[in-house]
Design an enzyme around this catalytic site. Structure first.
Site, PDB file in Angstrom:
ATOM      1  N   HIS A 209      -9.434   1.360   4.561  1.00  0.00           N
ATOM      2  CA  HIS A 209      -8.219   1.500   5.523  1.00  0.00           C
ATOM      3  C   HIS A 209      -8.509   2.540   6.531  1.00  0.00           C
ATOM      4  CE1 HIS A 209      -4.322   2.527   6.558  1.00  0.00           C
ATOM      5  NE2 HIS A 209      -3.735   1.464   5.759  1.00  0.00           N
TER       6      HIS A 209
ATOM      7  N   SER B 104       3.350  -2.022  10.163  1.00  0.00           N
ATOM      8  CA  SER B 104       4.560  -2.384  10.842  1.00  0.00           C
ATOM      9  C   SER B 104       5.175  -3.492  10.368  1.00  0.00           C
ATOM     10  CB  SER B 104       5.046  -1.836  12.033  1.00  0.00           C
ATOM     11  OG  SER B 104       4.455  -0.460  12.399  1.00  0.00           O
TER      12      SER B 104
ATOM     13  N   ASN C  67       1.002  -1.184   0.167  1.00  0.00           N
ATOM     14  CA  ASN C  67       0.004  -0.134   0.100  1.00  0.00           C
ATOM     15  C   ASN C  67       0.882   1.139   0.073  1.00  0.00           C
ATOM     16  OD1 ASN C  67      -1.880   2.213   0.383  1.00  0.00           O
ATOM     17  ND2 ASN C  67      -2.270   1.350   2.510  1.00  0.00           N
ATOM     18  N   TRP C  68       1.197   1.929  -1.056  1.00  0.00           N
ATOM     19  CA  TRP C  68       1.794   2.793  -1.260  1.00  0.00           C
ATOM     20  C   TRP C  68       1.357   4.272  -0.496  1.00  0.00           C
ATOM     21  CZ3 TRP C  68       4.071   3.339  -7.139  1.00  0.00           C
ATOM     22  CH2 TRP C  68       4.725   1.831  -7.287  1.00  0.00           C
ATOM     23  N   LYS C  69      -0.024   4.300  -0.317  1.00  0.00           N
ATOM     24  CA  LYS C  69      -0.339   5.448   0.145  1.00  0.00           C
ATOM     25  C   LYS C  69      -0.248   6.651  -0.598  1.00  0.00           C
ATOM     26  CE  LYS C  69      -0.227   3.215   4.868  1.00  0.00           C
ATOM     27  NZ  LYS C  69      -0.128   3.464   6.129  1.00  0.00           N
TER      28      LYS C  69
ATOM     29  N   GLU D 220      -5.799  -4.773  10.435  1.00  0.00           N
ATOM     30  CA  GLU D 220      -4.474  -3.784  10.555  1.00  0.00           C
ATOM     31  C   GLU D 220      -5.001  -3.184  12.035  1.00  0.00           C
ATOM     32  OE1 GLU D 220      -2.446  -2.757   6.804  1.00  0.00           O
ATOM     33  OE2 GLU D 220      -4.241  -1.262   7.014  1.00  0.00           O
TER      34      GLU D 220
ATOM     35  N   GLU E 272      -6.748   4.761   7.699  1.00  0.00           N
ATOM     36  CA  GLU E 272      -6.741   6.231   7.528  1.00  0.00           C
ATOM     37  C   GLU E 272      -7.847   6.596   6.815  1.00  0.00           C
ATOM     38  OE1 GLU E 272      -2.973   5.588   5.479  1.00  0.00           O
ATOM     39  OE2 GLU E 272      -2.201   4.944   7.423  1.00  0.00           O
TER      40      GLU E 272
ATOM     41  N   GLY F 236       2.326   2.525  10.920  1.00  0.00           N
ATOM     42  CA  GLY F 236       3.459   3.445  10.488  1.00  0.00           C
ATOM     43  C   GLY F 236       4.010   3.789  11.910  1.00  0.00           C
TER      44      GLY F 236
ATOM     45  N   GLY G 119       2.801  -1.116   4.219  1.00  0.00           N
ATOM     46  CA  GLY G 119       2.884   0.332   4.130  1.00  0.00           C
ATOM     47  C   GLY G 119       4.130   0.600   3.754  1.00  0.00           C
ATOM     48  N   GLY G 120       4.883   0.999   4.621  1.00  0.00           N
ATOM     49  CA  GLY G 120       6.094   1.903   4.721  1.00  0.00           C
ATOM     50  C   GLY G 120       7.471   1.239   3.864  1.00  0.00           C
TER      51      GLY G 120
END
Ligand code: 13P
Length: 251
Positions: free
Chosen positions: A95, A212, A9-11, A167, A97, A173, A233-234
């Site tokens: 998500h 994470s 997930n590149w966000k 999640e 977010e 994150g 993510g990251g």
């Protein structure tokens, strides 16, 4: 046995140039690997780039959101049919977010899941509790309600056309991963809750863990019996890290 799946997930990260080198690294790193399935969910403007670069590779692509409506006067929204025009297989829905920062309710998430399925997309439906909810001991209540809202709209059989992602919000994150045992417990809860309505769907359901996930913790998480891969993510923004996580899903 369920096939493992790893999704990046590149966000809201990336530009044409950096995406190009990231995808080149991912394609090279994953070439010849097919024991698991892989995908990246990119920002809307880069769907064309992802399609051009990933076509014919073992890496699928998708988006990070969609509208619950098929078309209409909904300025700035993106319909499921627009995503399939660009060859998307997956779309992330609900998500945390989106839920937290953009006020998506359980009902909206359910309507989006429905829209995705009806267009032949595989929604990756995100569920998860906040730290306050975990500390209050209501993780199962929260995750159960998020899941039930989706099932009440699409029906339990349609879950076979979805992927679920657990999640925990407090692990996203933050560098604070849920322990394999903590994650496994919630994954087992989700599968059991589906099994109460349909054992076969529950058995086949792909449940990803997100929060994470890094090269150094992926293998242990993925070894848990109800964890079928990860939503990253990251670490999906660095080709080497993402490939290493994908490799952990092979074994
Ligand atoms: P991180 O891997 O950066 O914690 O993000 C997880 C996530 O939100 C994936 O959807």
């Amino acid at each position: 046995m369920r096939r493992k799946l790893v999704v990046g997930n590149w966000k809201m990260y990336g530009r044409l140039a950096s995406n190009k080198s990231l995808l080149e690294g991912v394609i090279a790193g994953l070439s010849g690997m097919n024991a698991a399935a892989y995908a990246v969910c990119v920002p809307y403007p880069y769907l064309h780039q992802a399609q051009e670069m990933l076509r014919g590779t073992s890496v699928a692509w998708g988006a990070q959101n969609l509208s619950q409506f098929a078309e209409g006067a909904y300025t700035a929204e993106v319909a499921a049919g627009m995503l399939t025009d660009f060859g998307c297989r997956y779309v992330i829905v609900g998500h945390s977010e989106r839920r937290g920062l953009f006020a998506e309710s359980n009902e909206t998430v359910a309507a989006k899941v429905d829209a995705a399925i009806k267009s032949g997309l595989t929604p990756i439906v995100c569920l998860g509790e906040t730290l306050a909810e975990r500390e209050a001991g209501i993780t199962e209540q929260v995750v159960g309600a998020q899941l039930d809202a989706v099932v009440s709209v699409v029906g339990v059989a349609a879950l076979a056309k979805t992927v679920i992602a657990y999640e925990p919000v407090w692990a996203i994150g933050t560098g604070k991963t849920a322990s394999p045992a903590q994650a496994q417990a919630v994954h087992a809860f989700i599968r059991q809750r589906v099994a109460q309505q349909d054992g076969q769907v529950a058995q086949g359901l792909c449940i990803l863990y997100g929060g994470s996930v890094k090269p150094n913790n992926a293998a242990e998480l993925f070894s848990m019996s109800d964890i079928d891969g990860g939503l990253i993510g990251g670490a999906s923004l660095a080709a080497n890290d993402f490939v290493a996580i994908c490799r952990a899903a092979q074994n």
